[in-house]
Scaffold this active site. Structure first.
Site, mmCIF file in Angstrom:
data_model
loop_
_atom_site.group_PDB
_atom_site.id
_atom_site.type_symbol
_atom_site.label_atom_id
_atom_site.label_comp_id
_atom_site.label_asym_id
_atom_site.label_seq_id
_atom_site.Cartn_x
_atom_site.Cartn_y
_atom_site.Cartn_z
ATOM 1 N N GLY A 16 -30.259 -29.103 -15.416
ATOM 2 C CA GLY A 16 -30.076 -29.209 -13.973
ATOM 3 C C GLY A 16 -30.074 -30.622 -13.438
ATOM 4 C CB SER A 17 -29.417 -33.998 -14.799
ATOM 5 O OG SER A 17 -28.117 -33.932 -15.331
ATOM 6 C CG ASN A 18 -24.259 -32.635 -12.956
ATOM 7 O OD1 ASN A 18 -23.678 -33.547 -12.396
ATOM 8 N ND2 ASN A 18 -24.187 -32.442 -14.260
ATOM 9 C CG LEU A 89 -23.426 -22.701 -20.427
ATOM 10 C CD1 LEU A 89 -24.110 -22.814 -21.776
ATOM 11 C CD2 LEU A 89 -22.307 -23.718 -20.315
ATOM 12 C CG LEU A 91 -15.465 -15.439 -17.481
ATOM 13 C CD1 LEU A 91 -14.755 -16.793 -17.487
ATOM 14 C CD2 LEU A 91 -14.695 -14.471 -18.373
ATOM 15 C CB ILE A 92 -17.347 -16.561 -12.284
ATOM 16 C CG1 ILE A 92 -18.098 -17.892 -12.452
ATOM 17 C CG2 ILE A 92 -17.585 -15.961 -10.906
ATOM 18 C CD1 ILE A 92 -19.601 -17.804 -12.380
ATOM 19 C CG ASN A 106 -17.408 -25.478 -13.854
ATOM 20 O OD1 ASN A 106 -18.636 -25.589 -13.938
ATOM 21 N ND2 ASN A 106 -16.620 -25.568 -14.918
ATOM 22 C CG HIS A 108 -14.904 -29.055 -18.358
ATOM 23 N ND1 HIS A 108 -15.489 -28.000 -19.033
ATOM 24 C CD2 HIS A 108 -14.211 -29.755 -19.293
ATOM 25 C CE1 HIS A 108 -15.155 -28.063 -20.312
ATOM 26 N NE2 HIS A 108 -14.378 -29.122 -20.500
ATOM 27 C CD GLU A 177 -20.970 -33.906 -15.817
ATOM 28 O OE1 GLU A 177 -22.151 -33.536 -15.784
ATOM 29 O OE2 GLU A 177 -20.116 -33.335 -16.500
HETATM 30 C C1 GRF Z 1 -22.760 -31.072 -17.415
HETATM 31 O O1 GRF Z 1 -22.295 -31.919 -18.419
HETATM 32 C C2 GRF Z 1 -21.601 -30.315 -16.819
HETATM 33 O O2 GRF Z 1 -20.393 -30.969 -16.947
HETATM 34 C C3 GRF Z 1 -21.540 -29.062 -17.618
HETATM 35 O O3 GRF Z 1 -22.862 -28.785 -17.960
HETATM 36 C C4 GRF Z 1 -23.640 -29.977 -17.964
HETATM 37 C C5 GRF Z 1 -24.843 -29.714 -17.145
HETATM 38 O O4 GRF Z 1 -25.786 -30.721 -17.233
HETATM 39 N N1 GRF Z 1 -20.821 -28.046 -16.891
HETATM 40 P P1 GRF Z 1 -27.070 -30.659 -16.307
HETATM 41 O O5 GRF Z 1 -27.755 -29.329 -16.576
HETATM 42 O O6 GRF Z 1 -26.595 -30.778 -14.905
HETATM 43 O O7 GRF Z 1 -27.910 -31.813 -16.717
#
Ligand code: GRF
Length: 190
Positions: A16-18, A89, A91-92, A106, A108, A177
């Protein structure tokens, strides 16, 4: 007065860093709020992160997620306007895509349409980039449709990866990201 706040649900399965960057970005925002985190993995770090921001977390399993009536009913009290997949991860299911037309994005960790599709996630992507001696990689933010990683691309950013190992590639891509995702979400919503 009508409520002009746009409520986001962030779906995340892992670190969940994003998600964290998105929480921070919108924490004091005047018109966008992260109203819910949806998570399919017990103990995922994103759960703790959400709690620190006071964001409710909905834990789901596959049966529940596939059940249109139940899942939409669980979202309903949070008045979700927009869904962000940040390391989610599964599929929706089609019903959810129909319920949020062009309102689900999303991120990627590669330059789609290359290195996308089922099984192309996380370190698998960066290892493939490394093996193929790609000179550049990057990120793609795209709308979600019923096929993995194939919805309309909204935004891409590139980074040089020549001479880097898969871990180093991953780190460069993650930086992008963190830099762009929340800002691009904001552009779509405001
Ligand atoms: C990210 O690299 C994103 O592109 C992919 O999953 C990863 C999630 O990383 N969809 P985090 O959990 O946000 O650290």
């Amino acid at each position: 007065m009508t409520n002009t706040i746009k409520n986001i649900a962030v779906f995340a399965s892992g670190g969940g860093s994003n998600a964290q960057k998105i929480f921070e970005h919108f924490q004091h925002h005047t018109s966008v709020k992260v109203a819910l985190v949806v998570c399919n993995k017990e103990g995922a770090h994103v759960i703790e992160r959400a709690k620190k921001f006071g964001i409710p977390v909905l834990m789901i399993n596959k049966t529940f997620f596939q059940n249109e009536k139940e899942f939409l009913a669980a979202l309903q009290p949070h008045k979700i306007d927009f869904i962000v997949l940040a390391g989610f991860l599964w599929l929706i299911p089609p019903y959810l895509i129909r319920a949020f037309p062009n309102k689900m994005v999303n991120i990627h960790p590669a330059l789609l349409p290359k290195y996308g599709g089922k099984g192309m996630h996380g370190h698998f992507v960066h290892e493939a980039i490394y093996k193929n001696k790609e000179k550049e990689s990057g990120i793609s933010i795209h709308f979600v449709n019923e096929i993995y990683d194939s919805g309309e691309i909204i935004f891409q950013a590139k980074c040089a990866v020549e001479g880097l190992n898969p871990e180093e590639i991953a780190a460069e891509v993650l930086k992008l990201e963190h830099l762009h995702f929340a800002k691009e979400i904001e552009k779509l919503l405001c």
